[in-house]
Design a protein around this motif. Structure first.
Motif, PDB file in Angstrom:
ATOM      1  N   ALA A  23     -80.930   8.067  27.357  1.00 52.84           N
ATOM      2  CA  ALA A  23     -79.780   7.176  27.202  1.00 52.84           C
ATOM      3  C   ALA A  23     -78.578   7.956  26.690  1.00 52.84           C
ATOM      4  O   ALA A  23     -78.723   8.966  25.992  1.00 52.84           O
ATOM      5  CB  ALA A  23     -80.118   6.049  26.233  1.00 52.84           C
ATOM      6  N   ILE A  24     -77.383   7.463  27.026  1.00 52.10           N
ATOM      7  CA  ILE A  24     -76.179   8.158  26.578  1.00 52.10           C
ATOM      8  C   ILE A  24     -75.322   7.267  25.679  1.00 52.10           C
ATOM      9  O   ILE A  24     -74.152   7.558  25.459  1.00 52.10           O
ATOM     10  CB  ILE A  24     -75.356   8.690  27.766  1.00 52.10           C
ATOM     11  CG1 ILE A  24     -74.927   7.558  28.692  1.00 52.10           C
ATOM     12  CG2 ILE A  24     -76.140   9.726  28.541  1.00 52.10           C
ATOM     13  CD1 ILE A  24     -74.021   8.033  29.833  1.00 52.10           C
ATOM     14  N   HIS A  25     -75.912   6.166  25.162  1.00 50.59           N
ATOM     15  CA  HIS A  25     -75.185   5.365  24.184  1.00 50.59           C
ATOM     16  C   HIS A  25     -75.765   5.623  22.793  1.00 50.59           C
ATOM     17  O   HIS A  25     -76.781   6.296  22.635  1.00 50.59           O
ATOM     18  CB  HIS A  25     -75.252   3.876  24.543  1.00 50.59           C
ATOM     19  CG  HIS A  25     -76.643   3.352  24.687  1.00 50.59           C
ATOM     20  ND1 HIS A  25     -77.250   3.162  25.895  1.00 50.59           N
ATOM     21  CD2 HIS A  25     -77.560   2.995  23.758  1.00 50.59           C
ATOM     22  CE1 HIS A  25     -78.467   2.704  25.720  1.00 50.59           C
ATOM     23  NE2 HIS A  25     -78.680   2.595  24.433  1.00 50.59           N
ATOM     24  N   ARG A  26     -75.123   5.070  21.786  1.00 48.27           N
ATOM     25  CA  ARG A  26     -75.495   5.381  20.401  1.00 48.27           C
ATOM     26  C   ARG A  26     -76.752   4.633  19.947  1.00 48.27           C
ATOM     27  O   ARG A  26     -77.140   3.620  20.533  1.00 48.27           O
ATOM     28  CB  ARG A  26     -74.330   5.084  19.456  1.00 48.27           C
ATOM     29  CG  ARG A  26     -74.043   3.624  19.238  1.00 48.27           C
ATOM     30  CD  ARG A  26     -72.711   3.431  18.548  1.00 48.27           C
ATOM     31  NE  ARG A  26     -71.611   3.900  19.393  1.00 48.27           N
ATOM     32  CZ  ARG A  26     -70.325   3.617  19.165  1.00 48.27           C
ATOM     33  NH1 ARG A  26     -69.984   2.875  18.127  1.00 48.27           N
ATOM     34  NH2 ARG A  26     -69.389   4.061  19.966  1.00 48.27           N
ATOM     35  N   GLU A  27     -77.343   5.152  18.906  1.00 49.32           N
ATOM     36  CA  GLU A  27     -78.505   4.522  18.289  1.00 49.32           C
ATOM     37  C   GLU A  27     -78.047   3.331  17.438  1.00 49.32           C
ATOM     38  O   GLU A  27     -77.021   3.400  16.763  1.00 49.32           O
ATOM     39  CB  GLU A  27     -79.224   5.509  17.377  1.00 49.32           C
ATOM     40  CG  GLU A  27     -79.683   6.783  18.057  1.00 49.32           C
ATOM     41  CD  GLU A  27     -80.113   7.843  17.050  1.00 49.32           C
ATOM     42  OE1 GLU A  27     -80.400   7.467  15.886  1.00 49.32           O
ATOM     43  OE2 GLU A  27     -80.131   9.026  17.409  1.00 49.32           O
ATOM     44  N   LEU A  28     -78.827   2.263  17.462  1.00 50.98           N
ATOM     45  CA  LEU A  28     -78.576   1.109  16.603  1.00 50.98           C
ATOM     46  C   LEU A  28     -79.866   0.805  15.846  1.00 50.98           C
ATOM     47  O   LEU A  28     -80.883   0.462  16.450  1.00 50.98           O
ATOM     48  CB  LEU A  28     -78.146  -0.109  17.431  1.00 50.98           C
ATOM     49  CG  LEU A  28     -76.797   0.002  18.139  1.00 50.98           C
ATOM     50  CD1 LEU A  28     -76.567  -1.194  19.046  1.00 50.98           C
ATOM     51  CD2 LEU A  28     -75.654   0.130  17.129  1.00 50.98           C
ATOM     52  N   HIS A  29     -79.812   0.931  14.536  1.00 49.16           N
ATOM     53  CA  HIS A  29     -81.004   0.752  13.709  1.00 49.16           C
ATOM     54  C   HIS A  29     -81.040  -0.689  13.196  1.00 49.16           C
ATOM     55  O   HIS A  29     -80.874  -0.960  12.005  1.00 49.16           O
ATOM     56  CB  HIS A  29     -81.004   1.777  12.573  1.00 49.16           C
ATOM     57  CG  HIS A  29     -81.178   3.177  13.067  1.00 49.16           C
ATOM     58  ND1 HIS A  29     -82.390   3.845  13.061  1.00 49.16           N
ATOM     59  CD2 HIS A  29     -80.294   4.030  13.643  1.00 49.16           C
ATOM     60  CE1 HIS A  29     -82.239   5.051  13.590  1.00 49.16           C
ATOM     61  NE2 HIS A  29     -80.977   5.186  13.959  1.00 49.16           N
ATOM     62  N   GLY A  30     -81.283  -1.609  14.143  1.00 47.96           N
ATOM     63  CA  GLY A  30     -81.325  -3.025  13.825  1.00 47.96           C
ATOM     64  C   GLY A  30     -82.675  -3.467  13.308  1.00 47.96           C
ATOM     65  O   GLY A  30     -83.581  -2.651  13.095  1.00 47.96           O
ATOM     66  N   PRO A  31     -82.849  -4.771  13.100  1.00 45.45           N
ATOM     67  CA  PRO A  31     -84.115  -5.302  12.573  1.00 45.45           C
ATOM     68  C   PRO A  31     -85.299  -4.896  13.436  1.00 45.45           C
ATOM     69  O   PRO A  31     -85.254  -4.977  14.666  1.00 45.45           O
ATOM     70  CB  PRO A  31     -83.897  -6.819  12.635  1.00 45.45           C
ATOM     71  CG  PRO A  31     -82.413  -6.992  12.582  1.00 45.45           C
ATOM     72  CD  PRO A  31     -81.841  -5.829  13.313  1.00 45.45           C
ATOM     73  N   GLY A  32     -86.350  -4.437  12.788  1.00 43.89           N
ATOM     74  CA  GLY A  32     -87.577  -4.072  13.487  1.00 43.89           C
ATOM     75  C   GLY A  32     -87.579  -2.692  14.097  1.00 43.89           C
ATOM     76  O   GLY A  32     -88.605  -2.264  14.651  1.00 43.89           O
ATOM     77  N   VAL A  33     -86.485  -1.965  13.990  1.00 40.63           N
ATOM     78  CA  VAL A  33     -86.412  -0.632  14.602  1.00 40.63           C
ATOM     79  C   VAL A  33     -87.140   0.380  13.730  1.00 40.63           C
ATOM     80  O   VAL A  33     -86.909   0.468  12.518  1.00 40.63           O
ATOM     81  CB  VAL A  33     -84.943  -0.208  14.805  1.00 40.63           C
ATOM     82  CG1 VAL A  33     -84.846   1.281  15.120  1.00 40.63           C
ATOM     83  CG2 VAL A  33     -84.309  -1.020  15.916  1.00 40.63           C
ATOM     84  N   ARG A  34     -88.004   1.148  14.381  1.00 42.25           N
ATOM     85  CA  ARG A  34     -88.698   2.240  13.706  1.00 42.25           C
ATOM     86  C   ARG A  34     -88.554   3.483  14.561  1.00 42.25           C
ATOM     87  O   ARG A  34     -89.149   3.592  15.624  1.00 42.25           O
ATOM     88  CB  ARG A  34     -90.185   1.908  13.508  1.00 42.25           C
ATOM     89  CG  ARG A  34     -90.434   0.814  12.485  1.00 42.25           C
ATOM     90  CD  ARG A  34     -91.913   0.477  12.353  1.00 42.25           C
ATOM     91  NE  ARG A  34     -92.159  -0.458  11.277  1.00 42.25           N
ATOM     92  CZ  ARG A  34     -91.955  -1.772  11.370  1.00 42.25           C
ATOM     93  NH1 ARG A  34     -91.527  -2.293  12.516  1.00 42.25           N
ATOM     94  NH2 ARG A  34     -92.181  -2.564  10.339  1.00 42.25           N
ATOM     95  N   GLY A  35     -87.723   4.391  14.099  1.00 39.18           N
ATOM     96  CA  GLY A  35     -87.561   5.662  14.797  1.00 39.18           C
ATOM     97  C   GLY A  35     -86.415   5.651  15.793  1.00 39.18           C
ATOM     98  O   GLY A  35     -85.852   4.612  16.144  1.00 39.18           O
ATOM     99  N   ARG A  36     -86.120   6.840  16.251  1.00 37.67           N
ATOM    100  CA  ARG A  36     -84.945   7.041  17.095  1.00 37.67           C
ATOM    101  C   ARG A  36     -85.086   6.401  18.473  1.00 37.67           C
ATOM    102  O   ARG A  36     -84.124   5.845  19.008  1.00 37.67           O
ATOM    103  CB  ARG A  36     -84.707   8.538  17.233  1.00 37.67           C
ATOM    104  CG  ARG A  36     -83.403   8.877  17.888  1.00 37.67           C
ATOM    105  CD  ARG A  36     -83.188  10.365  17.940  1.00 37.67           C
ATOM    106  NE  ARG A  36     -81.937  10.675  18.582  1.00 37.67           N
ATOM    107  CZ  ARG A  36     -81.717  11.801  19.223  1.00 37.67           C
ATOM    108  NH1 ARG A  36     -82.678  12.707  19.316  1.00 37.67           N
ATOM    109  NH2 ARG A  36     -80.552  12.023  19.787  1.00 37.67           N
TER     110      ARG A  36
END
Length: 271
Positions: A23-36
């Motif tokens: 992917a070429i968009h940014r990371e979003l560390h929202g609810p439930g996200v674990r890891g990159r």
């Protein structure tokens, strides 16, 4: 759109290097996200929610306006039986997207088209859902983007835009904002209220507006390294697109951190 085409023709492979090659968009560390990996997929999840809202998960047509190398389409295709069309201004991205998609079990339902999303091909047909992830911002004319999206969406269809907005009351002429505009080709940097007004004129009603700014991962080690290299990068920027992109990226971090720009998901319904 020629400047945007040149930007992505030159920089897509570098974006892929820092985006795990997918992917070429940014990371979003929202609810439930674990890891990159999950952080990169979070924007895809926000679009996935709309498949049920418009009834296309079990069959229908979905349009990705500014599809990049197709990461969102592959994610959504694996979780639905819809047919997907992705539009990108970059021929290089089309070639990469087709090559990656060919390895997918859903390849037959993923189609990639080189085109300008402000001037869509006449033969695309009609869709139940359209979306843009960090692509709307590059539209040379926001009203044209919206009118083109409205033209291909069925009544009741939805448009999802995940992108940066100018904060209400922020100074659009602030130097860092102007650096982002220039280096990253943010040609449709609007406030949320301005975008909603334009959408209304294009026969869209706002369904939902979610501020995602708090989910961004700012100030990563590589961001600090890029910050330290700004004096050299600014000198090189007039001659090297990658240096220009890094100067713009540093300015983007600055305006996001200061709240001059915000990252939002807006969901519109076609009247």
């Amino acid at each position: 759109m020629s400047r945007v085409r040149e930007f992505y023709e030159a920089n897509t492979w570098q974006f892929l290097l820092v985006g795990s090659g997918q992917a070429i968009h940014r990371e979003l560390h929202g609810p439930g996200v674990r890891g990159r990996a999950q952080a990169l997929d979070f924007a895809h999840r926000l679009v996935d929610e709309q498949l049920d809202a418009v009834g296309v998960r079990d069959g229908g047509r979905v349009l990705d306006l500014g599809c990049g190398v197709g990461a969102a389409m592959r994610y959504l295709g694996a979780r639905s039986r819809a047919d997907f069309v992705g539009v990108t201004i970059s021929g290089r991205q089309v070639r990469i997207a087709r090559r990656i998609a060919a390895r997918s079990a859903d390849a037959a339902r993923l189609r990639f088209v080189e085109a300008d999303f402000c001037d869509l091909p006449a033969d695309l047909g009609t869709f139940g859902l359209a979306y843009s992830i960090e692509a709307f911002i590059h539209a040379p004319a926001a009203d044209r983007y919206l009118s083109q999206a409205a033209a291909v969406l069925a009544p009741g269809g939805r448009l999802v835009i995940i992108d940066d907005l100018l904060a209400e009351g922020a100074d659009a002429d602030e130097p860092s904002v102007q650096t982002v505009r220039r280096c990253w080709h943010y040609d449709s940097l609007l406030t949320g209220s301005a975008l909603i007004r334009l959408a209304d004129r294009a026969e869209f009603d706002l369904v939902e507006d979610t501020d995602l700014s708090g989910y961004q991962n700012l100030g990563r080690p590589r961001d600090r390294l890029i910050a330290a290299g700004q004096p050299l990068l600014r000198r090189a920027a007039p001659h090297h697109r990658w240096s220009q992109m890094l100067v713009g990226g540093h300015a983007l971090q600055d305006v996001l951190r200061r709240g001059l720009l915000q990252h939002h998901r807006l969901v519109f319904r076609r009247r």
